[in-house]
Design a protein around this motif. Structure first.
Motif, short mmCIF file in Angstrom:
data_model
loop_
_atom_site.label_atom_id
_atom_site.label_comp_id
_atom_site.label_asym_id
_atom_site.label_seq_id
_atom_site.Cartn_x
_atom_site.Cartn_y
_atom_site.Cartn_z
N PRO A 97 -9.41 -3.72 -1.82
CA PRO A 97 -8.06 -3.29 -2.21
C PRO A 97 -6.73 -3.71 -1.41
CG PRO A 97 -9.20 -1.38 -1.21
CD PRO A 97 -10.19 -2.57 -1.29
N LYS A 98 -5.68 -3.98 -1.85
CA LYS A 98 -4.47 -4.46 -1.26
C LYS A 98 -3.80 -3.19 -0.62
CE LYS A 98 -3.97 -8.34 -4.19
NZ LYS A 98 -2.90 -9.02 -5.10
N ARG A 99 -3.30 -3.42 0.64
CA ARG A 99 -2.47 -2.55 1.30
C ARG A 99 -1.24 -2.33 0.86
NH1 ARG A 99 -2.70 -4.47 7.37
NH2 ARG A 99 -2.65 -6.47 6.38
N VAL A 100 -0.61 -1.24 0.66
CA VAL A 100 0.58 -0.62 0.12
C VAL A 100 1.27 0.16 1.08
CG1 VAL A 100 1.82 0.44 -1.82
CG2 VAL A 100 -0.53 -0.86 -2.15
N MET A 101 2.76 -0.15 1.40
CA MET A 101 3.37 0.45 2.47
C MET A 101 4.72 0.53 1.76
SD MET A 101 2.07 -0.87 6.25
CE MET A 101 2.39 -2.62 5.61
N ARG A 155 5.82 4.13 11.26
CA ARG A 155 4.63 4.88 11.53
C ARG A 155 4.42 5.96 12.56
NH1 ARG A 155 -0.23 3.08 14.46
NH2 ARG A 155 0.48 1.39 15.87
N TRP A 211 3.55 -10.57 2.02
CA TRP A 211 3.70 -9.22 1.23
C TRP A 211 4.80 -9.45 0.12
CZ3 TRP A 211 1.31 -4.83 2.95
CH2 TRP A 211 0.70 -4.68 4.15
N TYR A 263 8.31 -6.41 8.23
CA TYR A 263 7.52 -7.46 7.50
C TYR A 263 8.50 -8.01 6.59
CZ TYR A 263 3.38 -4.72 8.81
OH TYR A 263 2.50 -3.97 9.46
N GLN A 271 3.58 -4.56 -1.11
CA GLN A 271 1.86 -4.89 -1.33
C GLN A 271 1.61 -6.05 -0.66
OE1 GLN A 271 0.43 -3.92 -5.29
NE2 GLN A 271 -0.59 -5.58 -5.04
N GLU A 272 0.55 -6.08 -0.07
CA GLU A 272 -0.29 -7.39 0.46
C GLU A 272 -0.44 -8.43 -0.53
OE1 GLU A 272 -3.36 -7.54 3.93
OE2 GLU A 272 -4.08 -6.35 2.25
#
Length: 80
Positions: free
Chosen positions: A2-6, A25, A71, A42, A60-61
């Protein structure tokens, strides 16, 4: 995988089709047991140049789009 989401705030939108997003964070320090804040910026791809400084966005990555952009912006974030 899965792709990272921030989620974070846009701090710069001066580049063409690029926004810089600040992700903050918090975590508990393993030795001091205090809450510590860390932030990282980013570079994210914004195809339509619609996001400006101060906007809350979700990134999202993705596959590399340039030297720094790994991203992409997938939508607007929500507070709370």
């Amino acid at each position: 995988m899965p792709k990272r989401v921030m989620q974070g705030a846009v701090v710069s939108s001066k580049g063409d089709k690029t926004v810089v997003v600040n992700i903050e964070r918090t975590f508990k320090h393993p030795l001091l047991k205090k809450i510590v804040r860390r932030s990282k910026r980013y570079h994210a791809h914004d195809e339509s140049n619609q996001y400006k400084e101060g906007d809350l966005v979700v990134i999202q990555e993705c596959a590399p789009k340039s030297k720094l952009k790994r991203w992409e912006v997938v939508g607007e974030g929500s507070k709370g």
